[in-house]
Structures are given as structure tokens and as C-alpha cells.
Design a protein around this motif. Structure first.
Motif, PDB file in Angstrom:
ATOM      1  N   VAL A 195       0.835  -1.214   0.000  1.00 41.67           N
ATOM      2  CA  VAL A 195       0.000   0.000   0.000  1.00 41.67           C
ATOM      3  C   VAL A 195       0.868   1.262   0.000  1.00 41.67           C
ATOM      4  O   VAL A 195       0.533   2.249  -0.653  1.00 41.67           O
ATOM      5  CB  VAL A 195      -1.012   0.008   1.171  1.00 41.67           C
ATOM      6  CG1 VAL A 195      -0.353   0.191   2.532  1.00 41.67           C
ATOM      7  CG2 VAL A 195      -2.084   1.077   0.953  1.00 41.67           C
ATOM      8  N   MET A 196       2.010   1.232   0.686  1.00 45.43           N
ATOM      9  CA  MET A 196       2.848   2.432   0.755  1.00 45.43           C
ATOM     10  C   MET A 196       3.671   2.639  -0.515  1.00 45.43           C
ATOM     11  O   MET A 196       4.284   3.695  -0.687  1.00 45.43           O
ATOM     12  CB  MET A 196       3.752   2.382   1.987  1.00 45.43           C
ATOM     13  CG  MET A 196       2.992   2.482   3.309  1.00 45.43           C
ATOM     14  SD  MET A 196       1.734   3.811   3.366  1.00 45.43           S
ATOM     15  CE  MET A 196       2.801   5.265   3.328  1.00 45.43           C
ATOM     16  N   ASN A 197       3.672   1.648  -1.398  1.00 45.77           N
ATOM     17  CA  ASN A 197       4.299   1.810  -2.713  1.00 45.77           C
ATOM     18  C   ASN A 197       3.247   1.872  -3.810  1.00 45.77           C
ATOM     19  O   ASN A 197       3.532   1.564  -4.974  1.00 45.77           O
ATOM     20  CB  ASN A 197       5.285   0.672  -2.971  1.00 45.77           C
ATOM     21  CG  ASN A 197       6.569   0.845  -2.181  1.00 45.77           C
ATOM     22  OD1 ASN A 197       7.350   1.746  -2.451  1.00 45.77           O
ATOM     23  ND2 ASN A 197       6.767   0.014  -1.169  1.00 45.77           N
ATOM     24  N   VAL A 230     -11.278  -7.527  -4.105  1.00 43.78           N
ATOM     25  CA  VAL A 230     -12.002  -7.745  -2.848  1.00 43.78           C
ATOM     26  C   VAL A 230     -13.508  -7.629  -3.094  1.00 43.78           C
ATOM     27  O   VAL A 230     -14.285  -8.481  -2.635  1.00 43.78           O
ATOM     28  CB  VAL A 230     -11.543  -6.753  -1.747  1.00 43.78           C
ATOM     29  CG1 VAL A 230     -12.394  -6.908  -0.488  1.00 43.78           C
ATOM     30  CG2 VAL A 230     -10.069  -6.967  -1.407  1.00 43.78           C
ATOM     31  N   TYR A 231     -13.909  -6.595  -3.830  1.00 42.83           N
ATOM     32  CA  TYR A 231     -15.332  -6.422  -4.142  1.00 42.83           C
ATOM     33  C   TYR A 231     -15.888  -7.646  -4.893  1.00 42.83           C
ATOM     34  O   TYR A 231     -16.956  -8.157  -4.551  1.00 42.83           O
ATOM     35  CB  TYR A 231     -15.565  -5.152  -4.969  1.00 42.83           C
ATOM     36  CG  TYR A 231     -16.900  -5.180  -5.662  1.00 42.83           C
ATOM     37  CD1 TYR A 231     -18.091  -5.057  -4.943  1.00 42.83           C
ATOM     38  CD2 TYR A 231     -16.987  -5.409  -7.045  1.00 42.83           C
ATOM     39  CE1 TYR A 231     -19.331  -5.138  -5.565  1.00 42.83           C
ATOM     40  CE2 TYR A 231     -18.217  -5.492  -7.671  1.00 42.83           C
ATOM     41  CZ  TYR A 231     -19.384  -5.356  -6.932  1.00 42.83           C
ATOM     42  OH  TYR A 231     -20.606  -5.459  -7.548  1.00 42.83           O
ATOM     43  N   ASP A 246      -0.919  -6.782   0.535  1.00 42.43           N
ATOM     44  CA  ASP A 246      -0.428  -6.841   1.909  1.00 42.43           C
ATOM     45  C   ASP A 246      -1.632  -6.820   2.856  1.00 42.43           C
ATOM     46  O   ASP A 246      -2.661  -7.438   2.567  1.00 42.43           O
ATOM     47  CB  ASP A 246       0.590  -5.717   2.184  1.00 42.43           C
ATOM     48  CG  ASP A 246       0.017  -4.313   1.997  1.00 42.43           C
ATOM     49  OD1 ASP A 246      -1.219  -4.167   1.847  1.00 42.43           O
ATOM     50  OD2 ASP A 246       0.809  -3.345   2.010  1.00 42.43           O
ATOM     51  N   HIS A 247      -1.533  -6.079   3.963  1.00 42.26           N
ATOM     52  CA  HIS A 247      -2.619  -6.062   4.952  1.00 42.26           C
ATOM     53  C   HIS A 247      -3.755  -5.115   4.548  1.00 42.26           C
ATOM     54  O   HIS A 247      -4.772  -5.058   5.235  1.00 42.26           O
ATOM     55  CB  HIS A 247      -2.059  -5.663   6.322  1.00 42.26           C
ATOM     56  CG  HIS A 247      -2.959  -5.993   7.469  1.00 42.26           C
ATOM     57  ND1 HIS A 247      -3.416  -7.278   7.731  1.00 42.26           N
ATOM     58  CD2 HIS A 247      -3.516  -5.201   8.428  1.00 42.26           C
ATOM     59  CE1 HIS A 247      -4.202  -7.258   8.799  1.00 42.26           C
ATOM     60  NE2 HIS A 247      -4.281  -6.021   9.243  1.00 42.26           N
ATOM     61  N   MET A 248      -3.595  -4.391   3.450  1.00 41.62           N
ATOM     62  CA  MET A 248      -4.599  -3.398   3.039  1.00 41.62           C
ATOM     63  C   MET A 248      -5.168  -3.666   1.641  1.00 41.62           C
ATOM     64  O   MET A 248      -5.219  -2.775   0.791  1.00 41.62           O
ATOM     65  CB  MET A 248      -3.991  -1.988   3.092  1.00 41.62           C
ATOM     66  CG  MET A 248      -3.579  -1.535   4.472  1.00 41.62           C
ATOM     67  SD  MET A 248      -4.928  -1.483   5.689  1.00 41.62           S
ATOM     68  CE  MET A 248      -5.983  -0.208   5.001  1.00 41.62           C
ATOM     69  N   PRO A 249      -5.645  -4.881   1.364  1.00 43.59           N
ATOM     70  CA  PRO A 249      -6.209  -5.156   0.039  1.00 43.59           C
ATOM     71  C   PRO A 249      -7.465  -4.329  -0.251  1.00 43.59           C
ATOM     72  O   PRO A 249      -7.819  -4.138  -1.405  1.00 43.59           O
ATOM     73  CB  PRO A 249      -6.536  -6.658   0.085  1.00 43.59           C
ATOM     74  CG  PRO A 249      -6.703  -6.973   1.531  1.00 43.59           C
ATOM     75  CD  PRO A 249      -5.733  -6.075   2.242  1.00 43.59           C
TER      76      PRO A 249
END
Length: 257
Positions: A156-158, A247-248, A236-239
Motif C-alpha cells: 500500500v505504501m508503494n 475484494v469487491y 499486503d494487509h490493506m487489500p
């Protein structure tokens, strides 16, 4: 979209769409913006409830030990929802699991995105990382940087969502200093000892770049009688932010079956 707040329900919440009810429960350090790419898609077919957990977003800080399961119960009662599908991310998944164990008749289906699990003891590495973050208090910038340097946020941070992730984390880290209590109350016995009792049809979603702890939790969830697992490659932890379309789609297919 309807926005409401009154004296009987102090949590900030939003409702989009009509149809069967779905409540989306955000991750720790986040707020209802966790769902901003997914909620509008689900709202084309369902009544979607997003809310800021106590101490997060626009909701008031906890003045006593937080009982997130009872907060969710009060919210659904307030809106007038007897039964809903629950979609929980991280600690939101922990809340959803405990709610489904406590009130099985109120949950139609359960979707867990990289969930926590009450009673699970995180690895020394994870505990040390969290302790480092807390030791940086009250320097909010330093706390946020240490948090988001964690391997579980590398994707997420990249990504194009790094600014949103940083802003959301900073806002909710700052909010933490308003809390009068950081204790949490969970139903007993903890969910880790009761997973075999979970009767709700469940979908467990995890990114391939999430932590070893989360994969250990996934192993434990194999005790659930009616569960299926889905991995999202590269997440990662933020899909919910970086892979919101996938996810949807997973949620939508699962709910429509």
C-alpha cells in the motif's frame, strides 16, 4: 447517502443503497475510508452501512474500556437491522467473528479480510514492532512512520493509495491521544477457542504479502465448519485499498451464492 448522528447512537455512520443489509467494519488505525472504493460498488445492490469505530474517524473516543461487539449491536439496533452480512477487515474481522459467535441469528454471511482473532497471541516480532510504535508517543509523525514502515504495509505504501493510507493513519493516531481508556472488552471465552462453533457461512480473504501471524490465524480458521479461503496475489494487509476490485468481486460472488 444518509448521514445520521443522535444521542442514542454516538458513532458516526453512513448508509448507502437499498436491499439486504451489509455492515462493513474497518481495520485498526483506519476509519470508514477503509471501504471508500468497495462500499459504493456494493451499494448498487445492497444497503451498505459503514461506520467509524469508537475512537476512530469522526466517532467519539472511548471513555471506558471499549466493547466493539456491543457497539455494533447498538448500531444495528439503532438503524433497525435484525440481520446483516458482516464484512470485517483486520480488527474489524475480529469484531465480526465475535459478533457472529455471540449473535449467530443476526448474521447472514461473514466475510473476513485479513482478520484478527480474539485470544490469539501475536508473535514476538509483531509485539516488538507495535511496542516501538507506542514508544515513539507523543510524536505522531514518528509513530505513523514506524507503523507504515512495517512489512505488512509495503504494498500500500508503494501504491497510488499511499497518501490516503498516511493521512488516515495519522488522523487516527492523533485521535488516540483523546482516548480515556485503551482497554478492550471481548466476549468470553475468546473466539480462538470457539471457531469450531461458528455456524455462519464464511469467506476468509488474505493477501499473499500479509504477515506470518495472519497466515497462522488463517490456519486456525480452518476449524470453521463452512468456510472458504481466497488469496489475493501481491496484496499486503490493506487489500481494501490496493486490490479493492478483487475484494469487491470476491465479496459480491460470495454474497450472491
Amino acid at each position: 447517502m444518509k448521514r445520521r448522528m443522535d444521542m442514542t447512537m454516538d458513532l458516526h455512520y453512513e448508509i448507502q443503497g437499498t436491499g439486504e443489509a451489509i455492515a462493513l467494519i474497518h481495520s485498526g488505525g483506519a476509519d470508514l475510508r477503509d471501504w471508500q472504493f468497495i462500499a459504493p460498488q456494493l451499494a448498487k445492490k445492497y444497503q451498505v452501512i459503514t461506520f467509524d469505530g469508537r475512537g476512530a474517524g469522526k466517532s467519539p473516543p472511548p471513555l471506558e474500556p471499549a466493547n466493539y461487539v456491543e457497539d455494533l449491536t447498538r448500531l444495528l439496533d439503532h438503524i433497525g437491522i435484525d440481520k446483516a452480512a458482516l464484512v470485517g477487515h483486520s480488527i474489524g474481522g475480529q469484531i465480526a467473528t465475535d459478533f457472529a459467535l455471540s449473535y449467530p441469528q443476526r448474521v447472514s454471511k461473514l466475510v473476513l479480510v485479513a482478520p484478527g482473532l480474539s485470544g490469539y497471541e501475536f508473535s514476538k516480532e509483531t509485539q516488538q514492532w507495535y511496542a516501538q510504535v507506542m514508544a515513539a508517543a507523543p510524536d505522531v509523525e514518528k509513530m505513523v512512520n514506524l507503523m507504515l514502515d512495517g512489512a505488512i504495509y509495503s504494498t500500500v505504501m508503494n501504491s497510488q493509495h499511499s497518501e490516503l493510507m498516511y493521512e488516515m493513519t495519522k488522523h487516527n493516531t492523533q485521535r488516540y491521544f483523546d482516548w480515556k481508556s485503551s482497554e478492550q472488552i471481548w466476549p468470553q471465552p475468546p473466539a480462538i477457542a470457539r471457531l469450531h462453533e461458528l455456524q455462519t457461512k464464511t469467506l476468509f480473504i488474505i493477501g499473499t504479502k500479509d504477515s506470518k501471524d495472519l497466515f497462522r490465524i488463517a490456519e486456525l480458521f480452518k476449524q470453521v465448519p463452512d468456510i472458504r479461503f481466497a488469496e489475493i496475489d501481491g496484496a499486503d494487509h490493506m487489500p481494501t485499498l490496493t486490490h479493492s476490485g478483487e475484494v469487491y468481486t470476491l465479496i459480491s460472488h460470495f454474497l450472491s451464492k
